[in-house]
Write a protein that holds these residues in place. Structure first.
Motif, mmCIF file in Angstrom:
data_model
loop_
_atom_site.group_PDB
_atom_site.id
_atom_site.type_symbol
_atom_site.label_atom_id
_atom_site.label_comp_id
_atom_site.label_asym_id
_atom_site.label_seq_id
_atom_site.Cartn_x
_atom_site.Cartn_y
_atom_site.Cartn_z
ATOM 1 N N ALA A 19 2.387 2.078 -3.130
ATOM 2 C CA ALA A 19 1.492 2.612 -4.251
ATOM 3 C C ALA A 19 0.789 3.851 -3.681
ATOM 4 N N LYS A 40 -0.650 4.642 -0.714
ATOM 5 C CA LYS A 40 -1.859 4.642 -0.040
ATOM 6 C C LYS A 40 -1.484 4.656 1.391
ATOM 7 N N ASP A 98 0.772 -1.273 -0.072
ATOM 8 C CA ASP A 98 0.192 -0.012 0.066
ATOM 9 C C ASP A 98 0.878 1.288 -0.038
#
Ligand code: NAP
Ligand code: GLV
Length: 306
Positions: free
Chosen positions: A117, A119, A114
């Protein structure tokens, strides 16, 4: 005392220097075909020719804990085979296995993906009580691993040949209790020696008994695990993943399916390395004990094959 050193893949000079310091008066040399007959050998993965020539050996000192490869060779029948007894490996094994369990339990791989990415995401924390960890093999390494895992308050189970008592660990023993042990485990850690009894022990029939969402940590030997059965159980979703340090063929061949599984973490047989200085001190003590006719800890029982 004459000692011959035959450790494949190991740079001999620092070992010879350390052994000479630890055993003053001993004649210590690297083995070569035709070398003089020695009293003791320090070995790792020696060729059969080594034992064929050194048939008079009294002691064979393995610079690892596992003797499965050594016992495949024809060894001088009178020789005492001695394996490493911790020598700095149990702390490494404990950190590796705790890392693997915690990394899986805390979903650190998913968090890392995450973050990569971009996030910022939260996951619902897992319940520790839902992550019982079973350790197969409660010897020098397995007992330390099981004890260390209790510090993180996971329910910890252990399985061995003979019954054990370890504080905070629910201990099972023998074939009769194997099924119950597996059914009580969600994470399975393998620290068994590789013997005819334990080869292929992690296969469809046994791994299927782990609790759903199971996780396999193999730090012992590749031949304990039936690779195709692990893959099938990951594909079916019964198992959530694995962290594997040892393989049937090492280095793991590039075409092996394990490389393609995101949920298999691979390390190159490095979970507990031989620590040279500690090993030399231990081997020197064991050689002296053997020569003095004393009991030597870590003597391999040739009938049990560990
Ligand atoms: P150990 O002290 O000999 O312990 C072996 C344990 O396995 C003992 O508790 C023994 O039971 C149990 N056991 C053996 N056969 C069994 C069977 N058929 N059923 C149930 N339990 C059985 O060995 P260790 O020093 O802990 O090392 C374990 C293995 O780790 C080594 O043999 C080696 O293959 C592996 N290793 C891997 C690395 C690495 O870097 N990946 C490094 C070091 C070692 P009892 O106590 O009742 O005899
Ligand atoms: C390493 O695998 C060892 O057996 O010491």
């Amino acid at each position: 005392m004459r000692i011959t050193f035959c450790c494949t893949g190991t740079k001999p000079e620092p070992w010879l220097a350390g052994l000479r310091q630890a055993l003053p008066g001993a004649e210590i040399d690297v083995w070569h075909p035709g070398a003089a007959a020695a009293d003791h050998a320090v070995v790792w993965a020696p060729p059969q020719q080594f034992f064929d020539e050194q048939a008079q050996l009294r002691g064979i000192f393995n610079i690892g804990a596992g003797v499965d490869a050594l016992l495949k060779l024809r060894l001088p029948p009178q020789a005492t085979v001695v394996r490493l007894d911790d020598a700095g490996m149990s702390v490494q094994m404990a950190e590796y296995v705790c890392h693997a369990v915690i990394r899986h339990f805390r979903e650190l791989d998913a968090y890392e993906a995450d973050v990569r990415a971009g996030k910022w995401s939260y996951r619902k924390p897992s319940e520790r009580a839902q992550f019982p960890v079973g350790v197969m093999g409660l010897g020098v390494l397995g007992a330390r691993v099981a004890q260390t895992l209790t510090q993180f308050e996971f329910p910890v189970m252990g399985w061995s040949s003979s019954p054990k008592t370890i504080a905070g660990v629910r201990c099972f023993a023998g074939d009769a209790q194997f099924r119950e042990f597996l059914q009580a485990s969600r994470v399975l850690v393998n620290l068994l020696p590789l013997t005819p009894q334990t080869q292929d022990i992690m296969r469809m029939e046994t791994l299927s008994l782990l609790q759903s969402g199971g996780y396999v940590i193999n730090v012992a030997r590749g031949a304990h695990l039936v690779d195709a059965d692990l893959v099938a159980l990951l594909d079916s979703g019964h198992l959530a993943g694995a962290m594997l340090d040892v393989f049937r063929s090492e280095p793991l061949p590039s075409e092996h399916p394990f490389w393609r599984y995101q949920n298999i973490t691979i390390t190159p047989h490095t979970s507990a390395r031989t620590m040279r200085d500690q090993t030399i001190v231990q081997i020197a003590e064991k050689m002296r004990a053997l020569d003095a006719g004393k009991h030597v800890a870590g003597t391999v029982d040739m009938l049990r094959a560990y």
